[in-house]
Design an enzyme around this catalytic site. Structure first.
Site, PDB file in Angstrom:
ATOM      1  N   LYS A  67      -6.682   3.164  -3.387  1.00 31.87           N
ATOM      2  CA  LYS A  67      -7.415   3.159  -1.874  1.00 31.87           C
ATOM      3  C   LYS A  67      -7.534   5.139  -1.017  1.00 31.87           C
ATOM      4  O   LYS A  67      -6.792   5.227  -1.372  1.00 31.87           O
ATOM      5  CB  LYS A  67      -5.684   2.487  -0.854  1.00 31.87           C
ATOM      6  CG  LYS A  67      -6.194   2.492   0.342  1.00 31.87           C
ATOM      7  CD  LYS A  67      -5.041   1.740   1.264  1.00 31.87           C
ATOM      8  CE  LYS A  67      -4.743   1.959   2.431  1.00 31.87           C
ATOM      9  NZ  LYS A  67      -3.879   1.444   2.935  1.00 31.87           N
ATOM     10  N   LYS A  76     -10.208   0.480  -2.174  1.00 33.49           N
ATOM     11  CA  LYS A  76     -10.749   0.107  -1.277  1.00 33.49           C
ATOM     12  C   LYS A  76     -10.462   1.152   0.074  1.00 33.49           C
ATOM     13  O   LYS A  76      -9.972   2.852   0.374  1.00 33.49           O
ATOM     14  CB  LYS A  76      -9.109   0.024  -0.596  1.00 33.49           C
ATOM     15  CG  LYS A  76      -8.345  -0.614   1.164  1.00 33.49           C
ATOM     16  CD  LYS A  76      -7.358  -0.890   1.357  1.00 33.49           C
ATOM     17  CE  LYS A  76      -6.613  -1.008   2.902  1.00 33.49           C
ATOM     18  NZ  LYS A  76      -5.313  -1.665   3.292  1.00 33.49           N
ATOM     19  N   ASP A 116       0.754  -1.517   0.727  1.00 29.46           N
ATOM     20  CA  ASP A 116      -0.043   0.092   0.164  1.00 29.46           C
ATOM     21  C   ASP A 116       1.238   1.529   0.291  1.00 29.46           C
ATOM     22  O   ASP A 116       1.699   1.924   0.983  1.00 29.46           O
ATOM     23  CB  ASP A 116      -0.606   0.283   1.590  1.00 29.46           C
ATOM     24  CG  ASP A 116      -1.469  -1.550   1.113  1.00 29.46           C
ATOM     25  OD1 ASP A 116      -1.384  -1.733   0.667  1.00 29.46           O
ATOM     26  OD2 ASP A 116      -2.842  -0.950   1.847  1.00 29.46           O
TER      27      ASP A 116
END
Length: 267
Positions: free
Chosen positions: A176, A208, A112
């Site tokens: 995300k 996400k 991430d």
């Protein structure tokens, strides 16, 4: 700009509440996260135990804990994620790529990475693609790559859309919302904007939600958006995640027939 159809959808999503069935559906979508910066080895071990017990999608931690967590999760379906360029979102692409490569070498299945937030704010959307391409090359094609856009800072829907599209074109796997380290984390408005980009991409890119997703009712609102924009039949851990530390406890409570606490805290 948020169009009227999306505004109407957001209004409906704001009324969504969790049921036991929804909570059970959400648990396998959780990236169980611990990014306080003060974790102990015992806390990481407990995190991995909880992840295995409840069958979440992944555990997301700082790279320093990967060597400990890897054997604890080995042989399970729970994936191991680490952060890079976190939480500042530097424009040092080489550093981000090196961090990603090191994480994969230490056992990360997923990375991430934070987008270069200040550079985007200054109008350099192209740097998003450069970052994604460099990190992808460093991490390898088998690594799931999630880009954190820090939408609470980017704020403007057009800016979020431009950055998200640049990431998609460069080959990112997930978009995300937030690091959870800034005052404004995930919002349904930003989520809807990002899901529209995922929809444009034919859902080859997942979404996400992270940063302030604390209760089962929170999860219900984002799943309501996902069902409407992406299609309920297409939502799975391959396309939709929640990044959170305290959400799992509330989901487990609701799945067992209890009420959403509405008071949890954390990532």
């Amino acid at each position: 700009m948020i169009d009227k159809n999306t505004s109407d959808l957001l209004a409906k999503a704001s009324l969504a509440t969790a049921s036991p069935a929804l909570a059970k559906r959400a648990i396998p979508l959780v990236d169980l996260t611990s990014l306080s910066g003060s974790e102990t080895e015992a806390e990481i071990a407990a995190l991995c135990t909880r992840a295995l017990e409840h069958g979440v999608a992944a555990v997301c931690i700082y790279p320093a804990f990967l060597p400990q967590a890897r054997p604890l999760l080995q042989g399970s379906a729970v994936r191991l994620a680490a952060v890079a360029n976190f939480p500042d979102g530097s424009d040092d692409i080489a550093r981000a790529a090196d961090e990603a490569a090191a994480a994969v070498a230490d056992g990360a299945d997923e990375v991430d990475v934070v987008a270069p937030v200040q550079a985007i704010m200054e109008g350099d959307v192209g740097i998003v693609g450069e970052l994604v391409e460099a990190v992808r090359l460093a991490a390898g094609p088998q690594t799931t790559l999630k880009l954190i856009l820090e939408t609470g800072i980017l704020a403007d829907p057009d800016r979020i859309t431009a950055a998200a599209r640049a990431a998609v074109m460069a080959g990112v796997d997930f978009l995300k919302t937030s690091t959870g380290k800034v005052p404004v984390g995930a919002t349904p408005e930003a989520a809807a904007v990002m899901m529209r980009v995922c929809e444009e991409a034919g859902l080859r890119v997942g979404f996400k939600a992270s940063g302030g997703i604390r209760t089962a009712d929170d999860a219900a609102r984002y799943l309501h958006l996902g069902d409407a924009l992406l299609g309920a039949e297409r939502i799975s851990a391959r396309t939709f995640r929640f990044g959170a530390s305290s959400l799992l406890d509330d989901l487990v409570r609701v799945a067992a027939g209890g009420a959403s606490s509405g008071t949890a805290s954390g990532y």
